[in-house]
Design a protein around this motif. Structure first.
Motif, PDB file in Angstrom:
ATOM      1  N   GLU A  70       5.188 -11.140  -3.192  1.00 37.36           N
ATOM      2  CA  GLU A  70       4.787  -9.963  -3.780  1.00 37.36           C
ATOM      3  C   GLU A  70       3.544 -10.027  -4.623  1.00 37.36           C
ATOM      4  O   GLU A  70       2.606  -9.360  -4.732  1.00 37.36           O
ATOM      5  CB  GLU A  70       6.204  -9.344  -4.568  1.00 37.36           C
ATOM      6  N   SER A  71       3.742 -11.115  -5.601  1.00 35.45           N
ATOM      7  CA  SER A  71       2.686 -11.549  -6.662  1.00 35.45           C
ATOM      8  C   SER A  71       1.342 -11.969  -5.786  1.00 35.45           C
ATOM      9  O   SER A  71       0.427 -11.516  -6.247  1.00 35.45           O
ATOM     10  CB  SER A  71       3.170 -12.633  -7.344  1.00 35.45           C
ATOM     11  N   VAL A 119       1.099  -1.218   0.104  1.00 36.60           N
ATOM     12  CA  VAL A 119      -0.060   0.067   0.051  1.00 36.60           C
ATOM     13  C   VAL A 119       0.787   1.164   0.144  1.00 36.60           C
ATOM     14  O   VAL A 119       0.676   2.177  -0.749  1.00 36.60           O
ATOM     15  CB  VAL A 119      -0.852  -0.020   1.261  1.00 36.60           C
ATOM     16  N   LEU A 120       1.935   1.064   0.834  1.00 35.62           N
ATOM     17  CA  LEU A 120       2.762   2.430   1.080  1.00 35.62           C
ATOM     18  C   LEU A 120       3.587   2.615  -0.469  1.00 35.62           C
ATOM     19  O   LEU A 120       3.865   3.862  -0.677  1.00 35.62           O
ATOM     20  CB  LEU A 120       3.601   2.382   2.086  1.00 35.62           C
ATOM     21  N   GLU A 121       4.127   1.666  -1.017  1.00 35.98           N
ATOM     22  CA  GLU A 121       4.812   1.674  -2.035  1.00 35.98           C
ATOM     23  C   GLU A 121       3.977   2.136  -3.326  1.00 35.98           C
ATOM     24  O   GLU A 121       4.561   3.141  -3.984  1.00 35.98           O
ATOM     25  CB  GLU A 121       5.419   0.403  -2.515  1.00 35.98           C
ATOM     26  N   ASP A 122       2.826   1.889  -3.132  1.00 35.43           N
ATOM     27  CA  ASP A 122       1.857   2.384  -4.259  1.00 35.43           C
ATOM     28  C   ASP A 122       1.650   3.786  -3.995  1.00 35.43           C
ATOM     29  O   ASP A 122       1.508   4.482  -5.117  1.00 35.43           O
ATOM     30  CB  ASP A 122       0.371   1.402  -4.205  1.00 35.43           C
ATOM     31  N   ILE A 171      -4.808  -7.969  -3.206  1.00 36.39           N
ATOM     32  CA  ILE A 171      -5.312  -6.541  -3.307  1.00 36.39           C
ATOM     33  C   ILE A 171      -6.180  -6.433  -4.393  1.00 36.39           C
ATOM     34  O   ILE A 171      -7.263  -5.594  -4.286  1.00 36.39           O
ATOM     35  CB  ILE A 171      -3.969  -5.564  -3.373  1.00 36.39           C
ATOM     36  N   ALA A 172      -5.850  -6.741  -5.784  1.00 39.88           N
ATOM     37  CA  ALA A 172      -6.719  -6.818  -6.788  1.00 39.88           C
ATOM     38  C   ALA A 172      -8.105  -7.255  -6.371  1.00 39.88           C
ATOM     39  O   ALA A 172      -9.252  -6.724  -6.894  1.00 39.88           O
ATOM     40  CB  ALA A 172      -6.231  -7.530  -8.007  1.00 39.88           C
TER      41      ALA A 172
END
Length: 299
Positions: A280-281, A64-67, A287-288
């Motif tokens: 990560e994936s 979330v934060l990296e986004d 999240i999607a």
């Protein structure tokens, strides 16, 4: 359950890591001054080895934060060095502080040097669990049926707060003749997986939230004497000054809440990953699937 899931998400249980990583005090000065998420900055999250809700929530917030434009590092360590690093300002955030009991000693030691942001899960609990079809429903009855469990309680790390709570419960419920085996969380999960696969009775020390409740048919033994404590909250803490340096981040984490269904779903998908490199994936796909909820975290 694949063999991968017997180990903590990042490292073997009990293996402390060298405390490293940049704190947000070393982040981009313009970002710190403005608190503008778009400009980003560097953040380090401390993650408890072997604590699945710590790993899941930290991986979620890293994404979330990296986004939002931040550069986020996760550092895995045991609770004691993690709290020390947070107090020293080497870590910026820890999402897995259990209150009011489990981490009370750490808060007594470090509480003046760290800041509470908010509780995100309000029904955490230390438990003693058995297979759902076991012949007991309460710790009160366990001694009478000890031989049906191989006269053994399978525990986790010797120094864990859960282990200490169970050690106090043992004389209260007359379980002194049972062998309380402590080694590691992965070893406990391996024993649990084997017993469930073979249809054998087993009693383990566990906690909620934990992915095992979604993977196996388990029940918690009643604790009428309250030796394991009441339900606890899982709280996010930050280093001192994070709110001034990164007000958006502090606000988002303060407002964060997550229900058990969502948490178990994320934990179970991470457990099903073939390797750590797939996390990560896995998080991206999760999240999607829950995009509207995830978007609300930074609204």
């Amino acid at each position: 359950m694949k063999m991968r899931s017997f180990a903590p998400f990042a490292l073997a249980a009990g293996a402390g890591l060298v405390l490293a990583g940049c704190s947000s005090s070393e982040a981009d000065s313009d970002a710190a001054a403005s608190g503008d998420a778009a400009t980003g900055g560097e953040l380090t999250l401390g993650v408890f080895n072997g604590w699945d809700e710590s790993v899941a929530s930290s991986l979620l917030w890293q994404a979330v934060l990296e986004d939002q434009g931040y550069d986020v590092t996760l550092e895995y360590a045991d609770p004691a060095p993690t709290f020390q690093a947070l107090a020293d300002g080497d870590y910026d955030l820890v999402t897995d502080v259990w209150l009011p009991v489990t981490h009370a000693d750490y808060l007594e030691k470090f509480g003046d040097d760290i800041e509470e942001l908010g509780a995100w899960f309000d029904s955490a609990a230390l438990t003693v669990a058995v297979n759902a079809d076991a012949p007991v429903d309460s710790l009160t009855d366990l001694a009478e049926h000890a031989d049906e469990f191989g006269d053994t309680i399978v525990g986790i790390e010797p120094g864990a707060g859960l282990t200490g709570a169970v050690e106090k419960a043992i004389p209260v419920y007359g379980l002194d003749d049972m062998d309380f085996v402590t080694s590691s969380t992965p070893a406990m999960l391996a024993e649990l997986d084997s017993a469930m696969a073979d249809g054998e009775n087993i009693v383990v020390t566990l906690w909620e939230p934990h992915w095992a409740y979604g993977a196996y048919d388990l029940k918690n033994l009643e604790d009428p004497e309250g030796t394991l404590g009441d339900a606890e909250s899982i709280v996010t803490y930050s280093r001192s000054g994070l709110g001034e340096d990164f007000p958006d981040v502090a606000r988002w984490l303060s407002d964060f809440t997550m229900d058990a269904e969502l948490l178990y779903d994320l934990e179970n998908q991470l457990q099903a990953a073939d390797s750590e490199s797939d996390h990560e994936s896995v998080v991206e796909a999760w999240i999607a699937e829950h995009q509207e909820w995830v978007d609300s975290l930074t609204a």
